[in-house]
Motif scaffolding. Structure first.
Motif, mmCIF file in Angstrom:
data_model
loop_
_atom_site.group_PDB
_atom_site.id
_atom_site.type_symbol
_atom_site.label_atom_id
_atom_site.label_comp_id
_atom_site.label_asym_id
_atom_site.label_seq_id
_atom_site.Cartn_x
_atom_site.Cartn_y
_atom_site.Cartn_z
ATOM 1 N N LEU A 80 3.316 13.081 3.674
ATOM 2 C CA LEU A 80 4.180 13.849 4.574
ATOM 3 C C LEU A 80 5.490 14.124 3.849
ATOM 4 C CD1 LEU A 80 4.991 15.038 7.335
ATOM 5 C CD2 LEU A 80 5.729 12.754 7.998
ATOM 6 N N GLU A 81 5.574 15.298 3.276
ATOM 7 C CA GLU A 81 6.763 15.588 2.475
ATOM 8 C C GLU A 81 7.949 15.932 3.371
ATOM 9 O OE1 GLU A 81 7.414 15.500 -0.671
ATOM 10 O OE2 GLU A 81 5.452 15.115 -1.566
ATOM 11 N N TYR B 205 9.327 0.574 -1.826
ATOM 12 C CA TYR B 205 9.768 1.024 -0.520
ATOM 13 C C TYR B 205 8.912 0.314 0.513
ATOM 14 C CZ TYR B 205 11.389 3.949 3.190
ATOM 15 O OH TYR B 205 11.952 4.378 4.351
ATOM 16 N N ALA C 151 -4.436 5.295 -3.747
ATOM 17 C CA ALA C 151 -3.205 4.534 -3.528
ATOM 18 C C ALA C 151 -2.173 5.016 -4.536
ATOM 19 C CB ALA C 151 -3.466 3.048 -3.705
ATOM 20 N N ARG C 152 -1.199 5.697 -4.021
ATOM 21 C CA ARG C 152 -0.174 6.212 -4.908
ATOM 22 C C ARG C 152 0.900 5.151 -5.044
ATOM 23 N NH1 ARG C 152 2.729 11.576 -3.194
ATOM 24 N NH2 ARG C 152 0.846 12.812 -3.327
ATOM 25 N N VAL C 153 0.487 4.017 -5.492
ATOM 26 C CA VAL C 153 1.424 2.900 -5.521
ATOM 27 C C VAL C 153 1.976 2.756 -6.929
ATOM 28 C CG1 VAL C 153 1.696 0.451 -5.167
ATOM 29 C CG2 VAL C 153 0.155 1.741 -3.719
ATOM 30 N N PHE D 215 1.170 8.039 4.455
ATOM 31 C CA PHE D 215 2.504 8.481 4.864
ATOM 32 C C PHE D 215 3.219 9.264 3.775
ATOM 33 C CE2 PHE D 215 7.016 8.048 5.916
ATOM 34 C CZ PHE D 215 6.978 8.531 7.211
ATOM 35 N N ASP D 216 2.946 8.928 2.549
ATOM 36 C CA ASP D 216 3.699 9.646 1.526
ATOM 37 C C ASP D 216 3.138 11.036 1.262
ATOM 38 O OD1 ASP D 216 2.529 7.862 -1.433
ATOM 39 O OD2 ASP D 216 1.522 8.629 0.332
ATOM 40 N N TYR E 201 -0.369 6.093 8.635
ATOM 41 C CA TYR E 201 0.362 5.024 7.941
ATOM 42 C C TYR E 201 -0.048 4.972 6.469
ATOM 43 C CZ TYR E 201 1.603 0.208 6.706
ATOM 44 O OH TYR E 201 2.093 -0.910 6.087
ATOM 45 N N ARG E 202 -1.376 5.030 6.258
ATOM 46 C CA ARG E 202 -1.864 4.946 4.883
ATOM 47 C C ARG E 202 -1.378 6.117 4.039
ATOM 48 N NH1 ARG E 202 -7.884 4.272 6.399
ATOM 49 N NH2 ARG E 202 -7.832 2.166 7.231
ATOM 50 N N ALA F 147 5.847 16.709 10.767
ATOM 51 C CA ALA F 147 5.129 15.485 11.106
ATOM 52 C C ALA F 147 4.084 15.726 12.195
ATOM 53 C CB ALA F 147 6.117 14.417 11.563
ATOM 54 N N VAL G 13 7.826 2.194 6.571
ATOM 55 C CA VAL G 13 6.828 3.198 6.914
ATOM 56 C C VAL G 13 6.267 2.897 8.292
ATOM 57 C CG1 VAL G 13 4.580 4.143 6.299
ATOM 58 C CG2 VAL G 13 6.263 3.648 4.521
ATOM 59 N N SER H 39 6.678 -1.272 3.212
ATOM 60 C CA SER H 39 5.685 -0.790 4.159
ATOM 61 C C SER H 39 6.171 -0.994 5.590
ATOM 62 C CB SER H 39 4.365 -1.517 3.943
ATOM 63 O OG SER H 39 4.555 -2.892 4.096
ATOM 64 N N ARG I 200 12.125 10.359 -2.439
ATOM 65 C CA ARG I 200 11.963 10.246 -0.989
ATOM 66 C C ARG I 200 12.646 8.992 -0.474
ATOM 67 N NH1 ARG I 200 6.776 10.629 1.870
ATOM 68 N NH2 ARG I 200 8.167 11.199 3.526
ATOM 69 N N PRO J 165 9.513 15.856 7.102
ATOM 70 C CA PRO J 165 9.390 15.273 8.448
ATOM 71 C C PRO J 165 9.313 16.327 9.541
ATOM 72 C CG PRO J 165 11.544 14.810 7.478
ATOM 73 C CD PRO J 165 10.702 15.385 6.388
ATOM 74 N N ARG K 162 0.823 -1.200 0.000
ATOM 75 C CA ARG K 162 0.000 0.000 0.000
ATOM 76 C C ARG K 162 0.863 1.259 0.000
ATOM 77 N NH1 ARG K 162 -2.758 3.524 -0.435
ATOM 78 N NH2 ARG K 162 -4.579 4.310 0.633
#
Lengths: 628, 210
Positions: B76-77, B24, B17-19, B73-74, B70-71, B82, B29, B26, A102, B79, A95
């Motif tokens: 958050l450019e 990377y 979903a930016r998958v 997380f990306d 968590y979902r 945060a 994350v 999970s 990044r 930190p 997911r």
């Protein structure tokens, strides 16, 4: 009017000067007014007692707000959040992905708050100080490993929401280095506050070395009394497996052993058992003389540490389900000869004996587990018309030999007349999926009972109530070396019903979890804790059989129902081989996980509380082996 | 400002979903969420508990907050943001809860317990929050309460506050100003009610003695 004009021109239309004053009084709490407005306000307050009262009320309001005690989070907040995160990760394994830039930035070692501005760090400190004033008065019953200061200057103490009283108990593991292995043991005296696992002192800091071996272990099994371990390992530079018994009791655990190599001379593997199960017909071609003891001795690695007893050599141990009997008198495992002529058989070793002996001779049986003093074994059921030779892993398809009465270890390459075609067939893809069934067998008397329900590798809880098992077909994997799951499901059901001791009564078996159903082509393993309340299930990957994912399932011991809400740990990447005890689960992470080397991870819990701790990561591609 | 603009851009605006082919892990994350949890869970919980005033519900919402983090997380450019980012998620989680209640109950939420009988935890929390201030806080509109809590108790700066509240800097300031005034009036009303109650009680006991 003149005063109003002195204010900076704004679109605000004040209903009254007092309203304007009230708004400015509130605004100035958050940022300074511009000087014109500030001057106007000062003059207005001079003349307006009501507005001065409002100013006082705002000041008091701020004081009162800041004096409020923060509500404290419940103790299980981490446990439930972690479970929710685990469930989320299991639902969407891929997911979360990061754009390449990044990922690379993180790859360079970004840590939150490590390199952040002072502003945020200051808030963290402010918050931490604030929370300490009201926080930990009522906290932990056990030591919480103090997190080492990392990014935040506060480092001293993070707020602890979840005290973690864990059941104490040892964990043992071995870190491999250059073909040798040092077994460490540590008491889990403290676990890390939730979420701080990356900051917490490693287990190694209070571990002791209990044995040092010059073998490359594949798996290590501890006796129930923790006085000896059995190491399944390969000799350096070879792929041949030897099984050693290593005493590790208390003081014997010298980190600098000096036992001379001579004392480690292993004893030859088993001679043929004196009694052969009557159901196994003898096959003249299969009987080969055992290799000489001297041949084994010379090919056995020098044990540097302790007097080792090699109970089997030149075998391939199948699976990870080797285990001591509950009383520690017996050790059972599945193995086949390195020659690959035969499929696997169940072997047993009785404490004090010189060598392990085969318990089955059908070359298609594996050890599943113990139920009291009896062994549960599982067998690949061949389609009618086929004998045991062809469709099983490692079996010779061309030879067409029936079961033999010789121990598998006697089929050493040098002494077995192996047709070239048979060797080639051994690695060929065997026949398609086959059914499986299971049986109970007494290692002493060899009395045998078939289970009435078809099942593959039923693993029974220590109280004999529930069993987890594969219901479906099995197949040899591409390498022909091991059985993997075909189509079917991992089931959880009453052991009594499975064994035929109980018929219609009791709950029907149910699918353990849908997430374990799509495991065709993969292997699995499961262990119960002492209470029978927790079941750890490991599902291997198809392509990389030594790596898999580990999940704890909580079972209602009365009904045998898994409780999906009580899941503690879901889908953690883990190497094959793990240990589950009352209150803690230990596993080894694959190398490269989180950019770290392989390391031991321990997840410990008590009631709803849980925490985690870990060992120092191994270097490079070395792996950690959990003693189970 | 970029980060703030990003935060204002909003988590929900992200594609579901930016998958990509990126792998990377999970797990990585998750490890970062664990760190965020360890640093911020207490304050996030405290914020939510003050917003919804039910400990058990607040714990659920805190859990939701970290799962949503968590979902997303990306999203958050940076930190460094945060914390504000977490508050933004928590704020949305809280507002969603309020919306849900309003839909379910067809009644404006008054801060009272959902159940017919208040739970033991609720009573405990009520005891802790039984001061004038707590009662007054509960009377002011949710967004104002949120602004005030974040600014005064959670020390969010102007930009952080705007980001957490999903509004512009100017709008956040205005909200805060209104919140202070609402609270001042609510507090005055609470104290007046207290005084009336005391007078009534005094009168009653006076009559009792007669």
């Amino acid at each position: 009017v003149s005063r109003q004009d002195r204010g900076r021109p704004r679109p605000d239309a004040w209903s009254s000067l007092h309203e304007r004053a009230r708004v400015r009084l509130a605004e100035r709490l958050d940022e300074p007014l511009d000087w014109l407005e500030a001057e106007w306000l000062a003059e207005h307050l001079d003349d307006c007692a009501d507005c001065r009262a409002v100013a006082a009320e705002y000041a008091a309001q701020r004081e009162a707000l800041r004096g409020l005690r923060p509500p404290e989070p419940p103790r299980d907040l981490w446990a439930r959040t972690a479970a929710a995160l685990d469930a989320e990760a299991a639902r969407h394994p891929s997911r979360v992905a990061l754009p390449a830039d990044r990922a690379s930035r993180r790859g360079r070692g970004w840590t939150p708050f490590g390199a952040i501005g002072v502003v945020v760090a200051t808030f963290v400190v402010a918050f931490l100080v604030g929370s300490q004033l009201v926080g930990p008065a009522s906290v932990p019953q056990i030591a919480i490993a103090s997190p080492r200061a990392s990014g935040a200057p506060s480092g001293a103490a993070l707020p602890i929401a979840t005290p973690i009283p864990v059941t104490r108990g040892p964990v043992a593991w071995c870190s491999q280095e250059n073909g040798s292995c040092e077994i460490h043991q540590a008491e889990i005296e403290s676990v890390c506050a939730p979420g701080s696992t990356s900051n917490c002192a490693p287990l190694d800091s209070h571990a002791k070395s209990i044995a040092k071996l010059s073998v490359n272990p594949k798996s290590i099994v501890s006796s129930p009394d923790h006085r000896q371990v059995i190491v399944v390992g390969t000799k350096p530079g070879t792929s041949s497996t030897t099984i050693y018994v290593v005493p590790v009791s208390g003081g014997a655990a010298s980190p600098t052993p000096t036992a001379p190599p001579a004392s480690a001379t292993p004893i030859a593997p088993s001679s043929p058992p004196s009694s052969i199960p009557s159901s196994a017909p003898s096959s003249p071609g299969g009987s080969a003389p055992p290799p000489s003891a001297s041949a084994i001795a010379t090919s056995t690695p020098t044990a540097t540490a302790l007097a080792l007893l090699a109970i089997a050599s030149d075998v391939v141990v199948v699976g990870q389900s080797a285990a001591y009997s509950p009383d520690g008198a017996w050790f059972a495992f599945s193995a086949r000869p390195v020659s690959r002529l035969n499929g696997p058989d169940i072997y047993t070793w009785h404490s004090g004996d010189p060598a392990a002996v085969p318990l089955t001779t059908d070359h298609r049986s594996v050890f599943a587990g113990w139920v009291g003093q009896r062994i549960v074994g599982s067998r690949a059921d061949l389609p009618s018309g086929q004998d045991a030779a062809s469709p099983e892993p490692g079996a010779s398809g061309a030879a067409g030999r029936g079961p033999t009465n010789s121990p598998a270890t006697s089929d050493a390459p040098a002494s077995s007349p192996v047709p070239a075609s048979a060797t080639a067939a051994a690695t060929a893809s065997p026949a398609g999926p086959v059914a499986a069934s299971s049986f109970l067998i007494d290692p002493a008397t060899r009395a045998r009972t078939e289970l009435i329900v078809p099942a593959w590798r039923p693993i029974v809880d220590p109280l004999g109530r529930w069993a987890v098992y594969w219901q479906g077909t099995i197949a040899a994997d591409a390498s022909g070396e091991r059985w993997v799951m075909g189509t079917g499901q991992l089931m959880l059901g009453s052991w009594a019903a499975l064994a035929g001791a109980q018929t219609a009564a009791g709950p029907q078996p149910l699918v353990l979890s849908p997430e374990f159903s799509a495991i065709d082509g993969a292997d699995w393993d499961a262990r119960w804790d002492d209470t029978g309340e927790h079941l750890a299930v490991w599902i291997g990957e198809r392509e990389e059989p030594s790596i898999g994912h580990l999940t704890i399932v909580t079972i209602d011991t009365a009904t045998g129902q898994p409780d999906p809400a009580a899941r503690r740990l879901v889908g953690r990447p883990a190497l094959v081989g793990f240990s589950l005890a009352d209150g803690h689960l230990a596993w080894a992470t694959p190398p490269g996980q989180d950019g770290q080397g392989s390391q031991l991870q321990v997840y410990a819990w008590s009631g709803p509380d849980a925490g985690q701790t870990s060992s120092q990561p191994a270097t490079g591609s070395d792996t950690v082996i959990v003693v189970h | 400002m970029d980060a703030v603009a990003h935060l204002e851009h909003g988590l929900t605006a992200l594609p579901p979903a930016r998958v990509s082919a990126m792998t990377y892990s999970s797990v990585d994350v998750r490890a970062e969420i664990e760190v965020l949890f360890s640093r911020h869970h207490a304050e996030i919980y405290a914020y939510l508990a003050r917003m919804v005033r039910e400990p058990e519900l607040a714990a659920d919402l805190a859990q939701d907050t970290f799962v949503k983090a968590y979902r997303a997380f990306d999203s958050l450019e940076d930190p460094a943001h945060a914390r504000a980012w977490l508050y933004q998620i928590a704020h949305r989680v809280a507002l969603d809860e309020f919306r849900r209640r309003k839909i379910i109950r067809f009644l404006p939420w008054t801060g009272e317990s959902r159940g017919a009988a208040p739970s033991a935890e609720h009573l405990a929390l009520e005891g802790r929050f039984s001061g004038d201030m707590e009662r007054a806080l509960r009377k002011i509109p949710e967004r104002q309460r949120s602004a005030l809590l974040l600014a005064e108790l959670h020390d969010l700066t102007g930009l952080e506050l705007a980001a957490a509240l999903d509004v512009s800097h100017v709008a956040a300031r205005a909200l805060l100003t209104r919140a202070r005034e609402s609270l001042r009036q609510a507090l005055a009303a609470e104290r007046a009610a207290d005084a009336n109650a005391e007078r009534a009680a005094g009168a009653a006991s006076g009559r009792g003695r007669l």
